[in-house]
Motif scaffolding. Sequence first.
Motif, PDB file in Angstrom:
ATOM      1  N   VAL A  37      19.850  59.031  68.116  1.00  0.00           N
ATOM      2  CA  VAL A  37      21.482  58.917  67.863  1.00  0.00           C
ATOM      3  C   VAL A  37      21.994  60.008  67.067  1.00  0.00           C
ATOM      4  O   VAL A  37      21.896  59.885  65.919  1.00  0.00           O
ATOM      5  CB  VAL A  37      21.667  57.593  67.305  1.00  0.00           C
ATOM      6  CG1 VAL A  37      23.284  57.540  67.103  1.00  0.00           C
ATOM      7  CG2 VAL A  37      21.213  56.506  68.100  1.00  0.00           C
ATOM      8  N   GLY A  38      22.439  61.084  67.750  1.00  0.00           N
ATOM      9  CA  GLY A  38      23.068  62.142  67.131  1.00  0.00           C
ATOM     10  C   GLY A  38      24.322  62.014  66.750  1.00  0.00           C
ATOM     11  O   GLY A  38      25.176  60.873  67.050  1.00  0.00           O
ATOM     12  N   PRO A  39      25.473  62.724  66.042  1.00  0.00           N
ATOM     13  CA  PRO A  39      26.530  62.683  65.454  1.00  0.00           C
ATOM     14  C   PRO A  39      27.656  62.295  66.843  1.00  0.00           C
ATOM     15  O   PRO A  39      28.472  61.397  66.815  1.00  0.00           O
ATOM     16  CB  PRO A  39      27.240  63.733  65.188  1.00  0.00           C
ATOM     17  CG  PRO A  39      25.714  64.442  64.595  1.00  0.00           C
ATOM     18  CD  PRO A  39      24.803  64.200  65.527  1.00  0.00           C
ATOM     19  N   HIS A  48      30.606  56.257  61.650  1.00  0.00           N
ATOM     20  CA  HIS A  48      29.654  56.682  62.667  1.00  0.00           C
ATOM     21  C   HIS A  48      28.186  57.356  61.868  1.00  0.00           C
ATOM     22  O   HIS A  48      27.335  57.291  62.548  1.00  0.00           O
ATOM     23  CB  HIS A  48      30.129  57.492  63.557  1.00  0.00           C
ATOM     24  CG  HIS A  48      30.625  58.980  62.924  1.00  0.00           C
ATOM     25  ND1 HIS A  48      31.951  59.110  62.569  1.00  0.00           N
ATOM     26  CD2 HIS A  48      29.980  60.217  62.918  1.00  0.00           C
ATOM     27  CE1 HIS A  48      32.024  60.368  62.110  1.00  0.00           C
ATOM     28  NE2 HIS A  48      30.915  60.946  62.408  1.00  0.00           N
ATOM     29  N   LYS A  49      28.254  57.763  60.683  1.00  0.00           N
ATOM     30  CA  LYS A  49      27.333  58.420  60.325  1.00  0.00           C
ATOM     31  C   LYS A  49      26.074  57.443  59.883  1.00  0.00           C
ATOM     32  O   LYS A  49      25.050  57.840  59.917  1.00  0.00           O
ATOM     33  CB  LYS A  49      27.733  58.995  58.822  1.00  0.00           C
ATOM     34  CG  LYS A  49      28.504  60.488  58.928  1.00  0.00           C
ATOM     35  CD  LYS A  49      28.805  60.997  57.619  1.00  0.00           C
ATOM     36  CE  LYS A  49      29.824  61.864  57.762  1.00  0.00           C
ATOM     37  NZ  LYS A  49      30.104  62.734  56.394  1.00  0.00           N
ATOM     38  N   THR A  56      23.785  57.239  62.849  1.00  0.00           N
ATOM     39  CA  THR A  56      22.904  58.431  62.929  1.00  0.00           C
ATOM     40  C   THR A  56      21.451  58.134  62.270  1.00  0.00           C
ATOM     41  O   THR A  56      20.781  58.986  62.633  1.00  0.00           O
ATOM     42  CB  THR A  56      23.122  59.668  62.753  1.00  0.00           C
ATOM     43  OG1 THR A  56      23.738  59.529  60.950  1.00  0.00           O
ATOM     44  CG2 THR A  56      24.479  59.977  63.280  1.00  0.00           C
ATOM     45  N   ALA A  78      26.922  58.556  68.135  1.00  0.00           N
ATOM     46  CA  ALA A  78      27.500  57.636  66.887  1.00  0.00           C
ATOM     47  C   ALA A  78      28.806  57.755  67.232  1.00  0.00           C
ATOM     48  O   ALA A  78      29.251  56.428  67.318  1.00  0.00           O
ATOM     49  CB  ALA A  78      26.967  58.180  65.869  1.00  0.00           C
ATOM     50  N   GLN A  79      29.459  58.782  67.388  1.00  0.00           N
ATOM     51  CA  GLN A  79      31.013  58.579  67.462  1.00  0.00           C
ATOM     52  C   GLN A  79      31.444  57.951  68.772  1.00  0.00           C
ATOM     53  O   GLN A  79      32.510  57.303  68.878  1.00  0.00           O
ATOM     54  CB  GLN A  79      31.641  60.077  67.459  1.00  0.00           C
ATOM     55  CG  GLN A  79      31.547  60.427  66.152  1.00  0.00           C
ATOM     56  CD  GLN A  79      31.901  62.158  66.208  1.00  0.00           C
ATOM     57  OE1 GLN A  79      32.312  62.769  67.216  1.00  0.00           O
ATOM     58  NE2 GLN A  79      31.666  62.931  65.024  1.00  0.00           N
TER      59      GLN A  79
END
Length: 202
Positions: free
Chosen positions: A116-118, A107-108, A111, A121-122
């Motif tokens: 798109v934050g953490p 997921h990183k 970002t 993304a998750q």
Amino acid sequence: MIYSLTGILVEKTPGEAVIECGGIGYLVSIPATASGALPAVGERATLYTYMNVSENDVSLFGFANKEGRDMFRMLTTVSGVGPKVGVAILSALSPEKIVLAISTGDHKTLTAANGVGPKLAQRLVLELKDKVAKGITAGGLSIDDMAGGGAQPAGGASQAVAALVSLGYTGTEAATAVAKVDQTLPVPEIIRIALQGIGGGR
């Protein structure tokens, strides 16, 4: 629904293009990657489009190929991912890299896109991992189609996930096992080591 536009490219920026078709100029929002794939202004161009209709706006989003549009459609099925965020993701990452990131739970990487934050993304990984691992996107596009050259690491990981799924493992099991293997190895070796990992975990 406007499927595609083919005409003379009148204007082009990293985020927008204007294509004149039959005397009408269509303003289309595009990812930066699509802008780079378009010909020079004044030449004939084709964009595969998606029309977004909201209460206060009707917008066209364009992509250099069907794969980009299909990935855009799949991304925007996730809660919190609107058309603008979908375009931002495709501006930062190719469809192939998005497939690899989702299938391996990375997921990183997602970002890297603006907006798109953490947490988002998750959510993208969680909601799309099984679809991607099974080789299915909104447009029926398979991982092998998107991976292209199997000699590349991204293609190798994607093909290994697809192969494990075809053997009967779930998308999650396959993606998790492949994520633990050196992605630069040949595809058969990735599959072999991933199978050992799955067997050892059961």
